[in-house]
Design a protein around this motif. Structure first.
Motif, PDB file in Angstrom:
ATOM      1  N   THR A   1       0.829  -1.213   0.000  1.00 47.68           N
ATOM      2  CA  THR A   1       0.000   0.000   0.000  1.00 47.68           C
ATOM      3  C   THR A   1       0.860   1.258   0.000  1.00 47.68           C
ATOM      4  OG1 THR A   1      -1.715  -1.242   1.109  1.00 47.68           O
ATOM      5  CG2 THR A   1      -1.903   1.144   1.219  1.00 47.68           C
ATOM      6  N   THR A   2       1.973   1.217   0.745  1.00 45.88           N
ATOM      7  CA  THR A   2       2.899   2.356   0.709  1.00 45.88           C
ATOM      8  C   THR A   2       3.329   2.622  -0.733  1.00 45.88           C
ATOM      9  OG1 THR A   2       3.780   1.700   2.859  1.00 45.88           O
ATOM     10  CG2 THR A   2       5.104   3.260   1.570  1.00 45.88           C
ATOM     11  N   ALA A   3       3.695   1.531  -1.443  1.00 44.81           N
ATOM     12  CA  ALA A   3       4.201   1.683  -2.805  1.00 44.81           C
ATOM     13  C   ALA A   3       3.136   2.277  -3.724  1.00 44.81           C
ATOM     14  CB  ALA A   3       4.661   0.329  -3.345  1.00 44.81           C
ATOM     15  N   VAL A   4       1.921   1.764  -3.643  1.00 45.66           N
ATOM     16  CA  VAL A   4       0.876   2.257  -4.548  1.00 45.66           C
ATOM     17  C   VAL A   4       0.505   3.698  -4.180  1.00 45.66           C
ATOM     18  CG1 VAL A   4      -1.445   1.885  -5.439  1.00 45.66           C
ATOM     19  CG2 VAL A   4      -0.001  -0.071  -4.934  1.00 45.66           C
ATOM     20  N   ALA A   5       0.478   3.998  -2.893  1.00 48.88           N
ATOM     21  CA  ALA A   5       0.127   5.359  -2.474  1.00 48.88           C
ATOM     22  C   ALA A   5       1.190   6.356  -2.936  1.00 48.88           C
ATOM     23  CB  ALA A   5      -0.040   5.420  -0.957  1.00 48.88           C
TER      24      ALA A   5
END
Ligand code: ADP
Ligand code: ASP
Ligand code: MG
Length: 425
Positions: free
Chosen positions: A157-161
């Protein structure tokens, strides 16, 4: 020139030599002319190790959520520093940041915090100066300055955000399998890698227990239209692209498969109240106190009534089973129900596919296949693009393999799947 966010999971950064492999991939992308942001998880096993330490330290108490999140966040902090040191040793300009340093602002729901805002400006300056930027996955900071974590698998989720905030051209999730498969290749060795899968299907698979991508990462990618790809850290290949529905062959094409994939979930338990008076409002009276206790309910079944009495069954997460049983027992006494019982020895098997919308008979094919193996179905739920059943936990492998075969999902060539840790090591 494009901007790429690359995320590497725990097994991809398990040792310094694997971190070197990650560094080389990032450098190759940089040399190909891209701006590169790398997001990393904790080294393999580290988050579990820290959780076990916290349990030991807290003893009969539950570890305090704020302190637990700060502890767990250290796993990712270790990896970003090591990766940056390796990048510099290999001659690349790089700089690393914790979640708090890049202002990944979250709410204060420790252990399952949601990202509210990201300040991407700092990162843009670094990228502009030609640096590879390394960011810790899984962690953020709330408005009080407390460190938060995003739930297991949260580095996705960090990466996509970050990809959404930076308007990246692609978000690449590197892991220990070479894409999204028709089901977990560790359970079904004949599972097939999918070239593409729709966001909608990926969202269902993730929410029904397939852990290859965290569900919030898929939600984010759908909401902000982030192109997302799952790839292997250990071998080159095209991986799996998560596409918007309606793109080229994903909908309405002759090649559209009926079922995209099969998910299973070992984390649920079943609770039942027997002999409840069948009167209006009964479901609300049973589930109201469960909701007030913040316990999430998944499948719900109420039987037709017999002599004015009915049975009511639902599933909850195993971690909330004891509390749910306690509440149900109190409710049963208040409502004059006959009995309450529960079962933690269950699993949920689900078929997912947008092709179900336009095809009848998927459910009966599923039930026939399970019946032929003597697998008893305890609960059923359906929606537009999925069918789930609850069965005894001993049928996890047999049930998944049976359905995989029944829906012609097996790899035809007999090629074996490349799963890191299963074949080569
Ligand atoms: P990482 O540490 O890189 O985030 P995860 O363990 O979270 O990796 O996710 C990868 C794992 O997901 C695979 O090793 C595989 O066992 C599991 N998995 C479950 N369902 C699927 C699926 N449909 N396709 C591919 N992998 C799956
Ligand atoms: N390290 C965290 C976990 O093990 C987050 C992640 O790897 O995505 O769940
Ligand atoms: Mg993961």
């Amino acid at each position: 020139m494009s901007l790429i966010v690359q995320k590497f999971g725990g097994s991809s950064v398990a040792t310094i030599s694997r971190i070197e492999n990650v560094a080389k991939k990032a450098i190759a992308s940089r040399e190909a002319g891209h701006d590169v942001v790398v997001v990393v998880s904790a080294m393999k096993g580290e988050t579990d190790r820290l959780m076990a330490l916290a349990d030991d330290a807290a003893g009969s108490n539950n570890p305090s959520p704020r302190e637990l999140d700060l502890l767990l966040s250290t796993g990712e902090t270790v990896t970003i520093t090591l990766l940056t040191m390796v990048l510099e040793r290999l001659g690349a300009a790089a700089r690393c940041y914790t979640g708090a340093q890049v202002q990944i602002l979250t709410d204060s729901a420790f252990s399952k915090a949601r990202i509210q805002d990201i300040d991407a400006e700092l990162l843009r300056d670094d990228l502009g100066a030609g640096r590879i930027v390394v960011v810790a996955g899984f962690q953020g900071v709330d408005e009080n300055g407390s460190i938060t974590t995003l739930g297991r698998g949260g580095s996705d989720t960090t990466a996509v955000a970050l990809a959404a905030a930076l308007e990246a051209d692609e978000c690449q999730i590197y892991t220990d399998v070479d894409g999204v498969y028709t089901t977990d290749p560790r359970v079904v060795p004949t599972a097939r890698r999918l070239e593409k899968i729709t966001f909608e299907e990926m969202l269902e698979l993730a929410s029904l227990g397939s852990k290859v991508l965290q569900i919030r990462a898929v939600e984010f990618a759908g909401k902000y239209q982030v192109p997302l790809r799952v790839l292997s850290s250990f071998e080159d290949g095209p991986g799996t692209l998560i596409t918007m529905e309606g793109d080229d062959m994903t909908q309405g094409s002759m090649e559209e498969p009926l079922i995209a994939g099969i998910a299973f979930n070992r984390d649920e338990a079943k609770v039942t109240m027997i002999g409840v008076p069948d009167t209006p409002g009964i479901a609300a009276q049973i589930l109201g106190p469960i909701a007030q206790a913040n316990i999430e309910v998944d499948m719900i079944v109420q039987n037709i009534s017999n002599e004015g009495l009915t049975d009511f069954t639902f599933t909850v997460n195993k971690t909330e089973y004891d509390r749910a049983m306690q509440i149900l027992q109190q409710q049963a006494n208040a409502l004059g129900a006959r009995e309450v019982f529960g079962d933690t020895g269950i699993i949920k098997l689900s078929l997912v596919g947008v092709g179900m919308r336009s095809h009848a008979g998927v459910a009966s094919r599923m039930f026939n296949a399970l019946a032929a193996e003597g697998i008893n179905i305890q609960m059923i739920s359906t929606s537009e693009i999925k069918i789930s059943v609850v069965v005894d936990e001993k049928y996890l492998e047999l049930g998944t393999r049976t359905l995989h075969k029944a829906f012609d999902l097996d790899e035809k060539s007999g090629k074996t799947v490349s799963v890191e840790g299963q074949q080569t090591e």
